[in-house]
Design an enzyme around this catalytic site. Structure first.
Site, PDB file in Angstrom:
ATOM      1  N   MET A 115       0.842  -1.198   0.000  1.00 18.35           N
ATOM      2  CA  MET A 115       0.000   0.000   0.000  1.00 18.35           C
ATOM      3  C   MET A 115       0.872   1.241   0.000  1.00 18.35           C
ATOM      4  SD  MET A 115      -2.752  -1.154   2.917  1.00 18.35           S
ATOM      5  CE  MET A 115      -1.490  -1.900   3.972  1.00 18.35           C
ATOM      6  N   GLY A 202       1.341   4.222   4.459  1.00 19.73           N
ATOM      7  CA  GLY A 202       2.224   3.410   3.622  1.00 19.73           C
ATOM      8  C   GLY A 202       2.715   2.142   4.304  1.00 19.73           C
ATOM      9  N   SER A 203       2.473   0.986   3.706  1.00 21.22           N
ATOM     10  CA  SER A 203       2.816  -0.262   4.377  1.00 21.22           C
ATOM     11  C   SER A 203       2.465  -1.448   3.474  1.00 21.22           C
ATOM     12  CB  SER A 203       2.032  -0.362   5.693  1.00 21.22           C
ATOM     13  OG  SER A 203       0.679  -0.010   5.466  1.00 21.22           O
ATOM     14  N   ARG A 204       2.329  -2.638   4.073  1.00 20.77           N
ATOM     15  CA  ARG A 204       1.930  -3.822   3.308  1.00 20.77           C
ATOM     16  C   ARG A 204       1.246  -4.827   4.210  1.00 20.77           C
ATOM     17  NH1 ARG A 204       7.464  -6.876   1.562  1.00 20.77           N
ATOM     18  NH2 ARG A 204       6.344  -8.855   1.502  1.00 20.77           N
TER      19      ARG A 204
END
Length: 245
Positions: A115, A202-204
């Site tokens: 993301m 922001g990440s996953r």
């Protein structure tokens, strides 16, 4: 004789209200303090400079957009695994799940969704089941697109006992993301596509699946949380008649 649509002056007032409401995407409550802070800063900046006011207004609008929480239509089929987040498929293949989840040292099928700061960051359950374990692990804040982010970054993992075996969903912090939010608790029952948390800025999210699951996505593909099918189980599983949203 077939009748046409009613004249505009006969439209029910509530239909107009519903149309206006449907045009706006809901904002998750986790975003309210941030949006308020951005808005207050914009007013302060505007006192000194019109240019800074417009910059602040743009950033405030972005903050509201970041915390959007749209409704999704999730397929009702226990054979399917849906994406836990909006973003880009960044990895598909075998990987060992985080040790703290207690899933052993053997490889499982991992599908990762990255993301960026423009993605919707609300996370959803990839399968239906009951949460047997939740583990949070402190760590680094590397770029979430890197493969080693799964093992080195701060993360929060959910182990879900599904009709097709044990599935794990791991929220991974990123370079900008510094806060993982998870409101689910061990013992909770989750419906497929149900919201369970979010990650800020922001990440996953990594999904670990048994070997009986067949991936249905490729690296680089865009995924929609709660809707895009990531994988499919080959066996026949009981399918609920009603979807809980």
């Amino acid at each position: 004789m077939k009748q046409g649509p009613p004249p505009s002056h006969e439209l029910h007032p509530m239909s107009i209200v519903d149309t206006i409401k449907n045009a706006f995407v809901p904002i998750h409550r986790e975003g309210y303090p941030f949006i308020a802070a951005f808005g207050a800063a914009t007013l302060v900046l505007g006192y000194f400079s019109t240019f800074l006011f417009w910059i602040g207004l743009i950033l405030t609008a972005w903050c509201a957009y970041f915390f959007r929480d749209p409704e999704r239509v999730t397929p009702v089929d226990d054979r399917l695994v849906v994406s836990p987040a909006d973003g880009i498929i960044s990895a598909v293949g075998p990987a060992v799940p985080p040790r703290e989840l207690g899933l052993g040292s053997g490889e499982m099928t991992r599908i990762s969704v990255f993301m960026n700061v423009f993605s919707c960051h609300v996370n959803r359950a990839p399968v239906r089941g009951r949460i047997s374990r939740i583990e949070h692990r402190p760590g680094k804040f590397l770029n979430a697109e890197l493969d080693k982010a799964s093992s080195e970054n701060e993360r929060n993992g959910l182990v879900i006992d599904s009709p097709n075996g044990t599935v794990a969903a791991v929220q991974v912090a990123g370079l900008v993301a510094r806060r993982i939010v998870c409101w689910a608790e061990p013992g909770n029952a989750l419906a497929i596509g149900e919201r369970f948390g979010l990650i800020r800025f922001g990440s996953r999210v990594d999904v670990f699946l048994p070997s009986t699951a067949t991936p249905r996505v490729a690296v680089g593909q865009t995924a929609v949380g709660g809707e895009t099918v990531l994988a499919e189980f080959g066996g026949v599983a009981a399918t609920p008649l009603v979807r809980i949203s």
